[in-house]
Design a protein around this motif. Structure first.
Motif, PDB file in Angstrom:
ATOM      1  N   SER A 167       0.831  -1.210   0.000  1.00 43.94           N
ATOM      2  CA  SER A 167       0.000   0.000   0.000  1.00 43.94           C
ATOM      3  C   SER A 167       0.864   1.257   0.000  1.00 43.94           C
ATOM      4  O   SER A 167       0.523   2.248  -0.658  1.00 43.94           O
ATOM      5  CB  SER A 167      -0.930  -0.007   1.210  1.00 43.94           C
ATOM      6  OG  SER A 167      -0.204   0.100   2.422  1.00 43.94           O
ATOM      7  N   ILE A 168       1.990   1.203   0.730  1.00 46.39           N
ATOM      8  CA  ILE A 168       2.911   2.347   0.730  1.00 46.39           C
ATOM      9  C   ILE A 168       3.473   2.557  -0.675  1.00 46.39           C
ATOM     10  O   ILE A 168       3.516   3.685  -1.195  1.00 46.39           O
ATOM     11  CB  ILE A 168       4.043   2.115   1.747  1.00 46.39           C
ATOM     12  CG1 ILE A 168       3.488   2.061   3.164  1.00 46.39           C
ATOM     13  CG2 ILE A 168       5.106   3.205   1.627  1.00 46.39           C
ATOM     14  CD1 ILE A 168       4.492   1.605   4.208  1.00 46.39           C
ATOM     15  N   GLY A 169       3.914   1.476  -1.293  1.00 46.81           N
ATOM     16  CA  GLY A 169       4.471   1.584  -2.647  1.00 46.81           C
ATOM     17  C   GLY A 169       3.457   2.065  -3.656  1.00 46.81           C
ATOM     18  O   GLY A 169       3.790   2.833  -4.569  1.00 46.81           O
ATOM     19  N   VAL A 239      -2.793   0.157   5.681  1.00 44.82           N
ATOM     20  CA  VAL A 239      -3.335  -0.047   4.330  1.00 44.82           C
ATOM     21  C   VAL A 239      -4.424   0.988   4.050  1.00 44.82           C
ATOM     22  O   VAL A 239      -4.479   1.584   2.957  1.00 44.82           O
ATOM     23  CB  VAL A 239      -3.882  -1.475   4.186  1.00 44.82           C
ATOM     24  CG1 VAL A 239      -4.635  -1.634   2.860  1.00 44.82           C
ATOM     25  CG2 VAL A 239      -2.753  -2.497   4.267  1.00 44.82           C
ATOM     26  N   TYR A 240      -5.275   1.226   5.032  1.00 48.42           N
ATOM     27  CA  TYR A 240      -6.352   2.213   4.890  1.00 48.42           C
ATOM     28  C   TYR A 240      -5.788   3.610   4.615  1.00 48.42           C
ATOM     29  O   TYR A 240      -6.292   4.345   3.744  1.00 48.42           O
ATOM     30  CB  TYR A 240      -7.203   2.205   6.155  1.00 48.42           C
ATOM     31  CG  TYR A 240      -8.029   3.443   6.375  1.00 48.42           C
ATOM     32  CD1 TYR A 240      -9.166   3.697   5.609  1.00 48.42           C
ATOM     33  CD2 TYR A 240      -7.681   4.362   7.369  1.00 48.42           C
ATOM     34  CE1 TYR A 240      -9.926   4.838   5.824  1.00 48.42           C
ATOM     35  CE2 TYR A 240      -8.439   5.498   7.590  1.00 48.42           C
ATOM     36  CZ  TYR A 240      -9.557   5.737   6.815  1.00 48.42           C
ATOM     37  OH  TYR A 240     -10.307   6.868   7.021  1.00 48.42           O
ATOM     38  N   ILE A 241      -4.741   3.988   5.348  1.00 47.08           N
ATOM     39  CA  ILE A 241      -4.154   5.318   5.160  1.00 47.08           C
ATOM     40  C   ILE A 241      -3.645   5.493   3.737  1.00 47.08           C
ATOM     41  O   ILE A 241      -4.002   6.459   3.031  1.00 47.08           O
ATOM     42  CB  ILE A 241      -3.002   5.550   6.161  1.00 47.08           C
ATOM     43  CG1 ILE A 241      -3.537   5.713   7.585  1.00 47.08           C
ATOM     44  CG2 ILE A 241      -2.202   6.798   5.780  1.00 47.08           C
ATOM     45  CD1 ILE A 241      -2.452   5.813   8.631  1.00 47.08           C
ATOM     46  N   PHE A 242      -2.828   4.568   3.276  1.00 41.15           N
ATOM     47  CA  PHE A 242      -2.152   4.790   1.998  1.00 41.15           C
ATOM     48  C   PHE A 242      -3.058   4.505   0.799  1.00 41.15           C
ATOM     49  O   PHE A 242      -2.896   5.128  -0.257  1.00 41.15           O
ATOM     50  CB  PHE A 242      -0.876   3.955   1.940  1.00 41.15           C
ATOM     51  CG  PHE A 242       0.205   4.506   2.820  1.00 41.15           C
ATOM     52  CD1 PHE A 242       0.953   5.603   2.414  1.00 41.15           C
ATOM     53  CD2 PHE A 242       0.462   3.966   4.072  1.00 41.15           C
ATOM     54  CE1 PHE A 242       1.936   6.138   3.227  1.00 41.15           C
ATOM     55  CE2 PHE A 242       1.443   4.489   4.881  1.00 41.15           C
ATOM     56  CZ  PHE A 242       2.190   5.579   4.466  1.00 41.15           C
ATOM     57  N   LEU A 243      -4.017   3.616   0.953  1.00 43.83           N
ATOM     58  CA  LEU A 243      -4.985   3.455  -0.131  1.00 43.83           C
ATOM     59  C   LEU A 243      -5.895   4.675  -0.209  1.00 43.83           C
ATOM     60  O   LEU A 243      -6.236   5.147  -1.313  1.00 43.83           O
ATOM     61  CB  LEU A 243      -5.812   2.186   0.076  1.00 43.83           C
ATOM     62  CG  LEU A 243      -5.096   0.848  -0.089  1.00 43.83           C
ATOM     63  CD1 LEU A 243      -6.093  -0.299  -0.059  1.00 43.83           C
ATOM     64  CD2 LEU A 243      -4.287   0.803  -1.369  1.00 43.83           C
TER      65      LEU A 243
END
Length: 793
Positions: A167-169, A239-243
């Motif tokens: 998700s970060i990538g 995952v929620y943050i970066f998505l």
């Protein structure tokens, strides 16, 4: 959902029609194979060197898969190298080629694009998990009794970490049209999330948030077999943050919104995630599941019951940390969250544990080097120099006068110490000068139980007739056993109170659990003898330890018990470097019942080391039931009557087990040979003989317990330091028995069963070739064929 699956399918097709996906899979498999075969091979070799015993105290599940340098931890440390290379092109490829505009103009929603591409990375992550699973399945065959629960939670933690990195990538790929820049940004962001947990640790609220954001060590609990809702929610939140950020970033390219609105969207995502993280970290809201065999990551039932007995009253733990002490860092701001993690096994069962820290500066009796480092400076000047070097403010530390108004810690040598307070009662919990350093489950449980006890078990040592000293650290003294605060296994750290009593001027306290008479060198005075006899008659528990050559001092007292110290001393033939007076008796079945750790030592044939001991004779039809706790070897030991001169002696052993002693005379330089052998004519008595016995009888509706030993050195400072022997465990078990099992707290666990490998060293080479060369070769061939066929089409 269909659109998300179509996007994911398209992304996977694109991914596997490029060499990078196959290359990373092959490299990942080779890395796993090298680590796994290195570990399993070394243990197979070690096992063959040690024979059938294997590694009895070593869990191979931890050593091969989850420990430091093991498969999971090694792979996770290098995982950040793989993901950026996979995610760098997810969105940047679309942006740089212009196809993103087609996506914008299509009926596909932005969130479907993001979710589809993330789903593709989740599938690829499953392939990495499948590769790791090859070695997990292999471990099921190579290591009997493998801890499957620990491995399953480890795989889950590994997968969640992969998803978080993906998700970060994905978000970083949204920020730039250059794939290399996206990869570098992903490296930087992963590094930042690993480092953020160390920032602003002095600001209470901020350090809670930065610690939550920190990704460093987040999968560690799952690797060790402990699944918590806090950790699972953390990865879902990342995952929620970066998505969410990725969706709003792409939307920003489609919409004409004010910058304030765009920034507000990003802030809302981060703020809501922090709120979720904060709530999920509240101790009373955290759910736990221990998947390990034997619940190794959970407090033992006995310790849980001690916590339950504390009830709803809050437990206050105040850590006092001295700036000038070498253990200051244990209470420094940087270790705040680490200390919370150390107490988490206890807050799991008692949510209202309040942790506080009081920082001060004062003389540190264990850190004398400070005065040498800052010669000519007083305490305040040294403290000022310290805080200057560490970029802190001296105002945050209480002065010696201020801290002494609150509490006087000089009896604790001004070391790092924790004071536990419950219902107005207090007790200390210390750190120790050993590798573990932090108090273990046994020590914490002992401190908690002390708070609940109306009457604490006190061990009183008799003084006045040149007995062993409990306040000295000489080889023959008893401070290690009794009151050395820095020694984990001292009685004072295991729940006991320790004191001395001189019967010439004092009475035996009525509240003591045990009276110890340790090697008096003078005959007991009539008043002392009378008081001890009265104490015995009233049913008091007692430990009496004598020495060869001083039988006449204690035998009058022992006579009423039906025990006598035999004349002479026990000697033992040895094929090692032990001298004849150094006897190693075996533990009996009775002594093995005193504690679980002692039972384990007895099962493993550990012995107790005794240097100079008298044998004990006893009656079998007296008032007491008398049973041996230690017995000497029947073939190699006997009671020798003649004096044994060990000056300038070296020894060897003949085939018939007669001890040949070579003594070099200093005046003539000649060598004289003397054979030490059993002599019935001299009054020698063959073994087995008992150097330690236990006496019991019913008095005043309770069982009176007495221990008599023909040696006082086996519980001395030197005796406890003896390596490879059961002295310490035996001594602790004696006081446990004498206090009716009240202390020490038994927090022991069963030994691990996964201690052997079924893989022979000769077979290691075959599996090494299979895993490092054959399987990656098959994967390489399959990928090459697919790519060649794709190119031809």
């Amino acid at each position: 959902m269909k659109t998300i699956f179509r996007v994911a399918k398209t992304e996977l097709r694109t991914l596997f029609y490029s060499p990078i996906a196959w290359f990373l899979l092959i490299v990942f498999m080779v890395q796993c194979a090298i680590v796994y075969m290195g570990s399993i091979g070394s243990f197979a070799r070690m096992q063959e060197m040690q024979g059938m015993m294997g590694m009895p105290d070593m869990s191979l599940t931890e050593r091969v898969f989850v420990g430091r340098g093991a498969l999971f931890s090694n792979v996770m440390e290098k995982l950040y190298l793989y993901i950026p290379l996979l995610t760098m092109s997810l969105i940047s490829r679309e942006t740089s080629s212009g196809t993103i505009k087609l996506l914008y103009s299509s009926p596909i929603k932005v969130r479907e694009i993001i979710f589809g591409k993330f789903l593709a990375m989740m599938v690829y992550s499953l392939l990495l998990i499948a590769i790791v699973s090859i070695f997990v399945i292999s471990g099921l065959f190579h290591i009997p009794n493998l801890d499957k629960g620990m491995l399953l939670t480890g795989l889950l933690g590994f997968y969640l970490l992969l998803c978080a990195y993906a998700s970060i990538g994905l978000f970083m790929s949204c920020l730039t049209t250059y794939q290399v820049v996206a990869a570098i940004c992903t490296f930087v962001m992963i590094g930042a999330l690993s480092y953020v947990g160390t920032l602003w640790q002095r600001i209470a609220f901020v350090r809670e948030l930065t610690y939550f954001l920190s990704i460093n060590g987040r999968a560690e609990n799952m690797l060790n077999g402990m699944l918590t809702t806090k950790d699972v929610i953390y990865f879902i939140t990342i995952v929620y943050i970066f998505l969410g950020l990725s969706i709003y970033k792409l939307k920003a390219g489609m919409e004409s919104k004010p910058a304030l609105v765009k920034a507000g969207r990003y802030a809302a995502i981060v703020a809501s995630a922090l709120l979720i993280g904060y709530v999920s970290s509240v101790p009373s809201l955290i759910g736990y599941y221990d998947a390990t065999v034997g619940k190794q990551r959970t407090l033992t039932p006995k310790v849980q019951s001690i916590l339950t007995d504390l009830g709803n009253e809050p437990l206050e733990i105040t850590a006092y940390t001295n700036l000038l002490d070498r253990y200051y860092w244990l209470g420094g701001p940087a270790t705040y969250n680490l200390n919370i993690a150390r107490w988490e096994p206890f807050t799991r069962f008692k949510h209202n544990i309040e942790l506080k820290t009081v920082a001060y500066y004062d003389s540190s009796y264990g850190s004398s080097y400070i005065w040498k480092t800052y010669p000519g400076k007083n305490l305040k000047e040294m403290a000022e120099q310290y805080v200057k070097n560490m970029d802190m403010d001296l105002k945050d530390f209480k002065s010696p006068a201020e801290i002494r108004k609150i509490i006087d810690l000089r009896p604790e040598s001004n070391r790092y110490v924790m004071q536990l307070k419950w219902k107005g009662k207090t007790t200390f919990l210390r750190v120790f000068d050993d590798q573990m350093m932090w108090p273990g489950e046994t020590e914490v449980a002992a401190a908690l139980k002390r708070l609940q006890q109306a009457k604490l078990p006190k061990v009183a040592f008799l003084t006045g007739d040149l007995e062993r000293d409990i306040d000295k650290v000489g080889d023959r003294d008893y401070r290690f056993l009794t009151n050395l605060a820095t020694f984990r296994n001292s009685l004072v750290n295991q729940g006991f109170d320790v004191d001395t009593v001189s019967l010439e001027t004092q009475e035996i306290p009525a509240d003591i659990a045990t009276l110890v008479i340790a090697d008096p060198k003078l005959s007991l005075r009539p008043i002392t003898m009378a008081k001890v006899q009265a104490y015995i008659n009233n049913g008091g528990n007692l430990l009496i330890a004598g020495e060869p050559g001083r039988q006449a001092i204690l035998n009058p007292l022992l006579q009423q018990l039906g025990v006598q110290m035999m004349d002479g001393m026990l000697v033992q033939v040895s094929k090692t470097d032990l001298t004849p007076d150094q006897v190693t008796p075996d533990l009996t079945q009775l002594s093995a019942t005193f504690s679980k750790p002692l039972a384990e030592r007895a099962e493993d044939s550990f012995k107790v080391f005794m240097e100079g001991t008298a044998g004990l004779s006893f009656v079998t039809d007296g008032a007491y039931t008398i049973k041996p706790l230690l017995v000497s070897n029947a073939k190699l030991s006997w009671n020798r009557i003649k004096p044994l001169d060990l000056d300038m002696v070296t020894s060897a052993v003949t085939d018939d087990f007669q001890e040949v002693v070579t003594s070099k005379k200093p005046d003539t330089g000649r060598t004289a040979l003397a054979t030490i052998a059993f002599s019935a004519a001299d009054g020698d008595v063959k073994g087995p003989l008992a150097p330690v016995v236990a006496l019991t009888r019913k008095v005043n509706n309770k069982e009176q317990r007495i221990v008599v030993a023909g040696d006082a050195d086996f519980i001395s400072n030197a005796g406890l330091r003896r390596q490879g022997m059961a002295n310490f465990v035996f001594n602790t078990a004696l006081f446990s028995w004498l206090s009716y099992g009240e202390f020490p707290i038994d927090a022991s666990r069963p030994k691990p069963k996964d201690t052997r490998v079924s893989l022979a060293q000769d077979d290691v080479g075959f599996f090494r070739i299979l895993y490092i060369w054959v399987l990656p070769g098959i994967l390489l061939a399959f990928g090459a064929i697919l790519l060649i066929r794709r190119k031809r089409k």
